[in-house]
Design an enzyme around this catalytic site. Sequence first.
Site, mmCIF file in Angstrom:
data_model
loop_
_atom_site.group_PDB
_atom_site.id
_atom_site.type_symbol
_atom_site.label_atom_id
_atom_site.label_comp_id
_atom_site.label_asym_id
_atom_site.label_seq_id
_atom_site.Cartn_x
_atom_site.Cartn_y
_atom_site.Cartn_z
ATOM 1 N N ILE A 62 0.839 -1.198 0.000
ATOM 2 C CA ILE A 62 0.000 0.000 0.000
ATOM 3 C C ILE A 62 0.871 1.243 0.000
ATOM 4 O O ILE A 62 1.854 1.311 0.747
ATOM 5 C CB ILE A 62 -0.904 0.029 1.251
ATOM 6 C CG1 ILE A 62 -1.719 -1.253 1.330
ATOM 7 C CG2 ILE A 62 -1.793 1.259 1.261
ATOM 8 C CD1 ILE A 62 -2.354 -1.496 2.677
ATOM 9 N N CYS A 63 0.503 2.211 -0.811
ATOM 10 C CA CYS A 63 1.187 3.490 -0.743
ATOM 11 C C CYS A 63 0.253 4.479 -0.044
ATOM 12 O O CYS A 63 -0.699 4.969 -0.645
ATOM 13 C CB CYS A 63 1.533 3.974 -2.155
ATOM 14 S SG CYS A 63 2.336 5.581 -2.154
#
Lengths: 701, 199
Positions: free
Chosen positions: B91-92
């Site tokens: 996840i960013c």
Amino acid sequence: MNSCFQDPPSRDSGSNHSNSLPQLQSLDGYEYDFDPPVDSRYECPICLLVLREPSQTKCGHRFCRECILRTLKNISLRCPIDNEPLTEADIYPDNYAKREILNCNIKCPNKDDGCEKVFPLCELKAHLQECQYTLVPCPNKCGSILPQRDIEEHVGKYCGLRIVMCTCCGASMHAQLTQKHVMICPKVQVKCEHCHKEMNREMIKHHLQTACEHVTVLCPFYPLGCGSSMKRWRENNHLMEEGPNHLRQLCGAVTYILAQMNSHQRCVEQGDQSSDLPQRSMTGMVPESGQRPAHLSHNSGSISGLNQAGMRVMNDNNNRRVHPSQMSPEVQYPSSTGVVSLPEDMKSSMENLEAAVGPHQTPSTQNHHHPLSLPSNAVGTKMVQKTEGRSLPFLGQTPYRNLADTSSTSHLNVPVTFSVTSSIDTLAATTANLNLQSPSVQPQGRLQEERMTPASSPSQSALAVLESAQHSDADAARTIPLIFSMMEQFTATFDQKIEASNKEIAELKSTVSNLKKQNTELSQVVLDLQALVSSSLSKICCGKFYWTIQGFSVYKQRALKGEMVTLHSQPFYTSTWGYKMCLRANITSPQKRSNGSTVQQHLSLFVHVMQGDNDAILPWPFTGKIMLALLDQNKEYSLQKHVQETLEAKPNLAAFQRPLLPRNQKGFGFIEFMPVTAIEGGTYLLNDCLVVYAQVYSHAG
Amino acid sequence: MANIAEQRIKREFKEVVRSDEVAACNIKVELVNDNFTELRGEIGGPPDTAYEGGKFKLEINIPETYPFNPPQVKFVTKIWHPNISSVTGAICLDILKDQWAAAMTLRTVLLSLQALLAAAEPDDPQDAVVAQQYKENNAIFQRTARHWTTAYAGGPNTDTELEEKITSMKNMGFDEHKARVALSTKDWDVTRAAEYLIS
């Protein structure tokens, strides 16, 4: 109100986290059961607990002081709620919140253990000190940890380290040791395993030795051949029943002893004539040699009489002859004390013995009663006192007194533990007395002589006799006293010799150690002188130095294997007051260049400046010329072609600075002085030796 | 695990589980092991998005330095989203990196992720292919994301056309997931997808 600000201790909420750092927990917020629950305004958003040391940021958020400080340190200098920039200076103690929180009620942390108290947080510390459910360690340091309310009971009743007193002996000890103590306490009542009588433990040994009626004891005549053993209460009966047998055994023993004495006498006389050892103490006691044969014959006569008497005793016992009229008052003595009376047949045997020995009796003996009644000592110890009263001239009274003491402690007429020695003493006494009866008989001389030598006290000699009787080794027994005295003499002589030898050895040792010391000192002097000579030699060479490198081929092989071969020469001086230097030779390993060609194996030569005696007076760095040469050792002088190179010392080089180490690490010279192939091709090697020549011209002299 | 991290996760765990908000927002946290270092999260796809109706599972690892460092979170369920890797599930999201604050909790993290599903940030992408599609062909993106939600997260909407394309790829001998990835990457052009797979 100040007291409210005291920080209550955080309770360690469980031992399962014992490995974690305790301070981490105390830095967190309060994890108590607040009653009623605290408003979420007072919850730290970081640890999610009730604020400890509440601190407010300039942006208006509250945290535990430690929580916010750690956030600023570990994450970023921003508020964890709104990301406003924040520094430690922007955090203020929120004393209002702190006061509010400290006044909130909590349930006691020991509530799970049963404490139902509810009180303000600020009183927690005080409460925990008095809370009966707080866990505290035992004050005796026994290792137990238990609730306060149970401590008193523990210390009073259960603690293994409480001091208790033994109810029997009064000794104080730790409670955990009482069980062990009961097993050894001298005052504890124990039962005798034989008669089941109860008594103190310390008494039991004495009881077993002297009193217990159910202990099995050996017959006092055991050493004389009676093999019986019986319970102590049966002992008297046994003595009475077996009287005749005992008397027979006694008689046999006495007879044997007389025979032994006789043979000893002979032995002593022979020894007297043959031995050259000084026996001055003896000679006075021994009658004139001229009288000896007569004594001997007389003596043997008396012994044969005794033997006859012994035989007759046995016959009499078989015939069961009774002589009540001949009972003497002395013999009756023990019975008058109500203890024991001699059996009839034993008395009669004594009468017979009396008759047999009768002719030799001394008229001067004050007692009208016959001395042969003495053997009854072995039966009735009261008789011993009688014997003592008679004061035998040839035997010390001590053994008898001891015997009398032993017997007086017991109410039995028989000594309770009739030791072998005491019975032997008795026998010895009897023997002496028997011999006394015939004035012409000799044994007192022998007995006395025995007593003169400390190693053979009457009892011991008797013991020796008894032993020899057991082993039927009369010869050995006869020679024992003689051997004893001879041995003593020898031992004394040897002791003297050993002492003298020891003295001599000690003197020699000290001489050797002195010599060793001198030798070491001298060796050191030699070493010093050698060093001085070599340094002097190196000083008078005036800068010219020949260095012979032996075993060149070995070094070459090592270099071929890739080893770094480095050789250093002896040091030399450029002049007596000049620089100290040495040469270094390397034999390089063949190496591949990057272009594929091979660098040949070379001899490298260098000069190294060394720390010398004159460094302080010399100008630095060294300046001058150095000539290095490899000498051609062709035997034809005219064909010799030395390889020589001269170099000028450059003052800026590290190699020529004043050395800080014994030898300057940097040298100056030629890495490729000469290829090894060229050396081997020429006549530079003689007997595997190279000769390097160096000549140093110093500008400074 | 440091005591403070474990203690806080315990307290947070209670908070997330009992919170009414949690039930309403379709977020869930479960324990994987007893020492509170590994957790399993689940978020429901936000309404009125391509992810609606899907249930997305998350893997949450708690570092020893929690809450002074963020938890490590990634998607276990495959998802088509510019800020989430379609391959690894990484996840960013800034709050899981440099914007983490100690005051944040598992609850706020899960809610933030839910918000991320509703509002992608194509300019700060984790999956460049997805982000490009999002920006250049948003209609295809929405369709693809919805299809993925149905295929992997139990979403309700079946897109027959896309299903057929996958079936045809499968008939060519390709693995279903690989076929779906290739078709999604190549904007559902079967020929390009096949080329992509065999090149």
